[in-house]
Design a protein around this motif. Sequence first.
Motif, PDB file in Angstrom:
ATOM      1  N   LEU A 483       0.829  -1.210   0.000  1.00 22.74           N
ATOM      2  CA  LEU A 483       0.000   0.000   0.000  1.00 22.74           C
ATOM      3  C   LEU A 483       0.860   1.255   0.000  1.00 22.74           C
ATOM      4  CD1 LEU A 483      -2.789  -0.992   2.566  1.00 22.74           C
ATOM      5  CD2 LEU A 483      -3.045  -0.734   0.089  1.00 22.74           C
ATOM      6  N   SER A 484       1.911   1.269   0.812  1.00 25.10           N
ATOM      7  CA  SER A 484       2.784   2.445   0.861  1.00 25.10           C
ATOM      8  C   SER A 484       3.491   2.669  -0.465  1.00 25.10           C
ATOM      9  CB  SER A 484       3.813   2.281   1.984  1.00 25.10           C
ATOM     10  OG  SER A 484       3.177   2.182   3.228  1.00 25.10           O
ATOM     11  N   LEU A 485       3.901   1.585  -1.115  1.00 28.69           N
ATOM     12  CA  LEU A 485       4.558   1.720  -2.417  1.00 28.69           C
ATOM     13  C   LEU A 485       3.603   2.336  -3.436  1.00 28.69           C
ATOM     14  CD1 LEU A 485       7.041   1.122  -4.172  1.00 28.69           C
ATOM     15  CD2 LEU A 485       6.059  -1.134  -4.650  1.00 28.69           C
ATOM     16  N   ILE A 486       2.346   1.871  -3.444  1.00 29.56           N
ATOM     17  CA  ILE A 486       1.365   2.413  -4.395  1.00 29.56           C
ATOM     18  C   ILE A 486       1.105   3.883  -4.112  1.00 29.56           C
ATOM     19  CG2 ILE A 486      -1.033   2.257  -5.155  1.00 29.56           C
ATOM     20  CD1 ILE A 486      -0.875  -0.763  -4.645  1.00 29.56           C
ATOM     21  N   PHE A 487       0.858   4.216  -2.846  1.00 28.36           N
ATOM     22  CA  PHE A 487       0.556   5.605  -2.498  1.00 28.36           C
ATOM     23  C   PHE A 487       1.761   6.516  -2.711  1.00 28.36           C
ATOM     24  CE2 PHE A 487      -3.101   3.883  -0.084  1.00 28.36           C
ATOM     25  CZ  PHE A 487      -4.074   4.746  -0.568  1.00 28.36           C
ATOM     26  N   MET A 488       2.965   6.020  -2.438  1.00 28.83           N
ATOM     27  CA  MET A 488       4.158   6.850  -2.646  1.00 28.83           C
ATOM     28  C   MET A 488       4.373   7.137  -4.123  1.00 28.83           C
ATOM     29  SD  MET A 488       7.192   5.974   0.024  1.00 28.83           S
ATOM     30  CE  MET A 488       8.146   7.307  -0.685  1.00 28.83           C
ATOM     31  N   ILE A 489       4.137   6.141  -4.974  1.00 28.34           N
ATOM     32  CA  ILE A 489       4.261   6.370  -6.414  1.00 28.34           C
ATOM     33  C   ILE A 489       3.260   7.423  -6.868  1.00 28.34           C
ATOM     34  CG2 ILE A 489       3.910   5.302  -8.675  1.00 28.34           C
ATOM     35  CD1 ILE A 489       5.065   2.719  -7.526  1.00 28.34           C
ATOM     36  N   ILE A 490       2.015   7.309  -6.397  1.00 35.23           N
ATOM     37  CA  ILE A 490       0.974   8.280  -6.762  1.00 35.23           C
ATOM     38  C   ILE A 490       1.358   9.674  -6.292  1.00 35.23           C
ATOM     39  CG2 ILE A 490      -1.402   8.978  -6.284  1.00 35.23           C
ATOM     40  CD1 ILE A 490      -2.136   6.015  -6.225  1.00 35.23           C
ATOM     41  N   MET A 491       1.770   9.794  -5.034  1.00 41.96           N
ATOM     42  CA  MET A 491       2.074  11.105  -4.468  1.00 41.96           C
ATOM     43  C   MET A 491       3.313  11.717  -5.104  1.00 41.96           C
ATOM     44  SD  MET A 491       1.195  10.160  -0.505  1.00 41.96           S
ATOM     45  CE  MET A 491       1.378  11.795   0.187  1.00 41.96           C
ATOM     46  N   PHE A 492       4.338  10.902  -5.358  1.00 38.65           N
ATOM     47  CA  PHE A 492       5.562  11.447  -5.943  1.00 38.65           C
ATOM     48  C   PHE A 492       5.322  11.890  -7.391  1.00 38.65           C
ATOM     49  CE2 PHE A 492       9.794  11.265  -7.878  1.00 38.65           C
ATOM     50  CZ  PHE A 492      10.500  12.043  -6.978  1.00 38.65           C
ATOM     51  N   ILE A 493       4.571  11.075  -8.161  1.00 39.18           N
ATOM     52  CA  ILE A 493       4.260  11.469  -9.545  1.00 39.18           C
ATOM     53  C   ILE A 493       3.486  12.780  -9.563  1.00 39.18           C
ATOM     54  CG2 ILE A 493       2.836  10.868 -11.547  1.00 39.18           C
ATOM     55  CD1 ILE A 493       3.660   7.985 -11.176  1.00 39.18           C
ATOM     56  N   TRP A 494       2.503  12.896  -8.675  1.00 40.37           N
ATOM     57  CA  TRP A 494       1.697  14.126  -8.645  1.00 40.37           C
ATOM     58  C   TRP A 494       2.546  15.330  -8.249  1.00 40.37           C
ATOM     59  CZ3 TRP A 494      -3.200  14.768 -10.343  1.00 40.37           C
ATOM     60  CH2 TRP A 494      -3.811  15.983 -10.056  1.00 40.37           C
ATOM     61  N   HIS A 495       3.390  15.152  -7.228  1.00 39.94           N
ATOM     62  CA  HIS A 495       4.216  16.270  -6.760  1.00 39.94           C
ATOM     63  C   HIS A 495       5.262  16.654  -7.803  1.00 39.94           C
ATOM     64  CE1 HIS A 495       5.883  18.913  -3.727  1.00 39.94           C
ATOM     65  NE2 HIS A 495       7.086  18.419  -3.948  1.00 39.94           N
ATOM     66  N   TYR A 496       5.890  15.662  -8.416  1.00 41.57           N
ATOM     67  CA  TYR A 496       6.913  15.937  -9.431  1.00 41.57           C
ATOM     68  C   TYR A 496       6.319  16.683 -10.623  1.00 41.57           C
ATOM     69  CZ  TYR A 496      10.165  14.968 -13.276  1.00 41.57           C
ATOM     70  OH  TYR A 496      11.005  15.096 -14.369  1.00 41.57           O
ATOM     71  N   THR A 497       5.182  16.218 -11.116  1.00 40.95           N
ATOM     72  CA  THR A 497       4.571  16.868 -12.276  1.00 40.95           C
ATOM     73  C   THR A 497       4.042  18.244 -11.917  1.00 40.95           C
ATOM     74  OG1 THR A 497       3.900  14.647 -12.968  1.00 40.95           O
ATOM     75  CG2 THR A 497       2.981  16.494 -14.197  1.00 40.95           C
ATOM     76  N   THR A 498       3.550  18.421 -10.700  1.00 41.03           N
ATOM     77  CA  THR A 498       3.098  19.746 -10.265  1.00 41.03           C
ATOM     78  C   THR A 498       4.238  20.747 -10.294  1.00 41.03           C
ATOM     79  OG1 THR A 498       1.396  18.764  -8.849  1.00 41.03           O
ATOM     80  CG2 THR A 498       2.042  21.033  -8.375  1.00 41.03           C
ATOM     81  N   ILE A 499       5.415  20.332  -9.831  1.00 37.61           N
ATOM     82  CA  ILE A 499       6.581  21.215  -9.857  1.00 37.61           C
ATOM     83  C   ILE A 499       6.991  21.524 -11.297  1.00 37.61           C
ATOM     84  CG2 ILE A 499       9.043  21.343  -9.313  1.00 37.61           C
ATOM     85  CD1 ILE A 499       8.477  19.843  -6.760  1.00 37.61           C
ATOM     86  N   LYS A 500       6.986  20.507 -12.161  1.00 33.19           N
ATOM     87  CA  LYS A 500       7.359  20.722 -13.558  1.00 33.19           C
ATOM     88  C   LYS A 500       6.360  21.643 -14.263  1.00 33.19           C
ATOM     89  CE  LYS A 500      11.108  18.355 -13.710  1.00 33.19           C
ATOM     90  NZ  LYS A 500      12.404  19.051 -13.968  1.00 33.19           N
ATOM     91  N   LYS A 501       5.077  21.525 -13.930  1.00 32.63           N
ATOM     92  CA  LYS A 501       4.081  22.438 -14.505  1.00 32.63           C
ATOM     93  C   LYS A 501       4.340  23.868 -14.059  1.00 32.63           C
ATOM     94  CE  LYS A 501      -0.240  21.550 -14.484  1.00 32.63           C
ATOM     95  NZ  LYS A 501      -1.567  21.198 -13.946  1.00 32.63           N
ATOM     96  N   TYR A 502       4.719  24.031 -12.799  1.00 32.09           N
ATOM     97  CA  TYR A 502       5.030  25.379 -12.317  1.00 32.09           C
ATOM     98  C   TYR A 502       6.246  25.939 -13.044  1.00 32.09           C
ATOM     99  CZ  TYR A 502       5.679  29.237  -9.067  1.00 32.09           C
ATOM    100  OH  TYR A 502       5.804  30.482  -8.523  1.00 32.09           O
ATOM    101  N   GLU A 503       7.244  25.107 -13.276  1.00 34.37           N
ATOM    102  CA  GLU A 503       8.409  25.556 -14.039  1.00 34.37           C
ATOM    103  C   GLU A 503       7.998  25.980 -15.450  1.00 34.37           C
ATOM    104  OE1 GLU A 503      11.941  23.209 -14.138  1.00 34.37           O
ATOM    105  OE2 GLU A 503      11.589  22.420 -12.130  1.00 34.37           O
ATOM    106  N   PHE A 504       7.121  25.190 -16.079  1.00 38.68           N
ATOM    107  CA  PHE A 504       6.650  25.529 -17.428  1.00 38.68           C
ATOM    108  C   PHE A 504       5.920  26.868 -17.414  1.00 38.68           C
ATOM    109  CE2 PHE A 504       3.601  25.482 -20.899  1.00 38.68           C
ATOM    110  CZ  PHE A 504       4.345  25.002 -21.959  1.00 38.68           C
ATOM    111  N   ASP A 505       5.050  27.068 -16.446  1.00 41.85           N
ATOM    112  CA  ASP A 505       4.352  28.359 -16.334  1.00 41.85           C
ATOM    113  C   ASP A 505       5.337  29.496 -16.129  1.00 41.85           C
ATOM    114  OD1 ASP A 505       1.779  27.435 -16.689  1.00 41.85           O
ATOM    115  OD2 ASP A 505       1.474  27.013 -14.558  1.00 41.85           O
ATOM    116  N   LEU A 506       6.359  29.245 -15.320  1.00 46.01           N
ATOM    117  CA  LEU A 506       7.339  30.280 -15.040  1.00 46.01           C
ATOM    118  C   LEU A 506       8.155  30.637 -16.279  1.00 46.01           C
ATOM    119  CD1 LEU A 506       8.075  31.792 -12.421  1.00 46.01           C
ATOM    120  CD2 LEU A 506       9.953  30.178 -12.118  1.00 46.01           C
ATOM    121  N   GLN A 507       8.452  29.626 -17.085  1.00 47.34           N
ATOM    122  CA  GLN A 507       9.245  29.866 -18.289  1.00 47.34           C
ATOM    123  C   GLN A 507       8.436  30.492 -19.409  1.00 47.34           C
ATOM    124  OE1 GLN A 507      10.708  25.959 -19.144  1.00 47.34           O
ATOM    125  NE2 GLN A 507      11.915  25.823 -17.275  1.00 47.34           N
ATOM    126  N   ASN A 508       7.126  30.260 -19.416  1.00 51.73           N
ATOM    127  CA  ASN A 508       6.287  30.718 -20.522  1.00 51.73           C
ATOM    128  C   ASN A 508       5.354  31.859 -20.140  1.00 51.73           C
ATOM    129  OD1 ASN A 508       6.605  28.571 -22.913  1.00 51.73           O
ATOM    130  ND2 ASN A 508       6.686  27.473 -20.966  1.00 51.73           N
TER     131      ASN A 508
END
Length: 787
Positions: A483-508
């Motif tokens: 369960l922790s592995l599944i939830f950690m993958i979900i949370m890390f993917i969401w957090h990582y992509t959220t940061i990358k989206k913010y970088e994209f907004d900042l660059q554009n």
Amino acid sequence: MDLNLGKCCGSRSSKKESWRSVLLLAYQSLGVVYGDLSISPLYVFKSTFAEDITHSETNEEIYGVLSFVFWTLTLVPLIKYVFIVLRADDNGEGGTFALYSLICRHIKVSLLPNRQVSDEALSTYKLEHPPEKNHDSCVKRYLEKHKWLHTALLLLVLLGTCMVIGDGLLTPAISVFSAVSGLEMNIKEHHQYAVIPITCFILVCLFALQHFGTHRVGFVFAPIVLTWLLCISGLGLYNIIQWNPHVYKALSPKYMFMFLRKTRVSGWMSLGGILLCITGAEAMFADLGHFNYAAIQIAFTFLVYPALILAYMGQAAYLSRHHDSVHAIGFYVSVPKCVHWPVLAVAILASVVGSQAIISGTFSIINQSQSLGCFPRVKVIHTSDKIHGQIYIPEINWMLMVLCIAVTIGFRDVKHLGNASGLAVMAVMLVTTCLTSLVIVVCWHKPPILALAFLLFFGSIELLYFSASLTKFREGAWLPILLSLIFMIIMFIWHYTTIKKYEFDLQNKVSLEWLLALGPSLGISRVPGIGLVFTDLTSGIPANFSRFVTNLPAFHRVLVFVCVKSVPVPFVPPAERYLVGRVGPVDHRSYRCIVRYGYRDVHQDVDSFESELVSKLADFIRYDWHRRTQEEDTARSVHSNDSSSESRLAVIGTVAYEIEDNLQPESVSIGFTTVESMEDVIEMAPTTTVRRVRFAVEEDRYEEEGSSAEAEAELRSELRDLVAAQEAGTAFILGHSHVKAKQGSSVMKRLAVNFGYNFLRRNCRGPDVALKVPPVSLLEVGMVYVI
């Protein structure tokens, strides 16, 4: 409950009232904090003697287990949590995210890219232990220097969060199942056909009633737990006096060594059952915000701790004189038959209360994870207007119910459920120990050797139990890991992509000059109403707005760029929540509003948010006019005349703090590829001085201060435009994003972004639901993020 009772001092009566309020809170904490911990006697001995060790005539095993239970309860909940960890609070809040936010405020280890210097001016951001000017810990420098440690710290926090979610799934199953298993004493044959259906029925009722909120029945929680504690302590005293008055000798630590010497590897493996005696101890720290340090300390030290010790001693005393029990080892075999049914009823009620506490805690920590961008958006319902923290999350509730029933039916015994629950409990405690050791160094400014001693002493105890739990991998311990592995993958993917989206907004992001030049080039028309453009950016014009106006050349007469951001503090005072500034010249009628929430704050509904936002804009207009007239009286400011730059942001409330918004220079919008490089630019931004400004400017004072009629007419015109726009209606402009990995990305990144994140985005709540935007006022702008 009123947490402010008795805080006034200066008289004997006020001190009496203060103690009375603390004792009242201590009593109320029984039903919220100690429900899970108090029901552990139901299954500790049964789980410990389930497989690895057996009860012999010499009683060395039962005495050794009792000694382990006593010293574990003394060292971990009493000494570690009550006297040390509870002091590591974040403005009165406790839990994994409280420790993380406390660390992030003292050292720059946060991965969230929207940090502003103005956030440090919040009253709840103030450091309780400010560092000395010449004091710079080597640990702090090392952590700030190595960026990979920032990610490792976040992963550690996410691990603790995932284990808490796993505990929220396993605790109701083992608690209710252990309580209902008392029916085995009365149903001699085929008891499994009654215990499991009754357990599942109680679990379904428990989760089905979550949407009503615990405040409606919370007044009975404390009496139930108090009755249960008095019940088990009374039974313990009876069994000690009746069967073995000398059982107290087993509290000596020598019996632990005798136990391990005799049982060896089997005894070490049986520690996975003994550790269940501290299940729920983490709740003392996680629920700190609902009570206070003194209340939780008094309740545990003078009631819960003695009751649990008596309960375990009583069971050991009974078992020391009954080696051939027909019904094996368990709690109910030591209960006299004349009180069996009342004890069974109280046990079931106590198990429901304990399960309710951990379910509510799961809702709370998921809400905190979501506010910090670490969890997909879910619908959060606040079930009480008076009691803070009473929330309900439908998706999580039904998911937990299905998994909880599946686990109960799949395992069908206390042994496997205890193995799974024990590993989750020890993982959370290990995370808390690691984070607290960091707090000791970087927040309390204690010598590193003291933090190392804390980490080694308590960490070695918890690692011993954790290693014993890992040996039960096949017997149930695999479940919390999966369960922790599944939830950690979900949370890390969401957090990582959220940061990358913010970088994209900042660059554009586009420049303000582009916005000001729209009228002549595209024939832009201004329509009546207020347009609220939601963005994650704290400065600049978001790219989704440029796409909107280029395809539909019109926007509202009053334009507000709204950024709803989370600050690493538990609460933001309402008077300091709105950070308002102007975008462009006065006649453009464009503003920026940054709305700041803490990770435990209740987000407003859209109606109150809209009305309060307009009110804050009106206050800012008056404040900005008053400031500009004062500047014009002294000298014409360069900042005021430069129409191509944003004005200062001001905290609009009882007191306004004037803070420069020049935290992210225009050069930030080009050429950054990593979060680390972007953070470096933000951190290198010059720290500005904070100037307090009393914001109590009434219209009557404008004429008294000799302001010009022209300036006053301009002010009234801007206010009239704002009121007219509000009457015309408000439109909420949100981005509807589709994210894909850029060409040349690794296979893992493409899988995480193109499939993982987009799957989560399609199957979770949209930003309009999270912001509670009415569909009739919603405008969505499609955006493709290539990250």
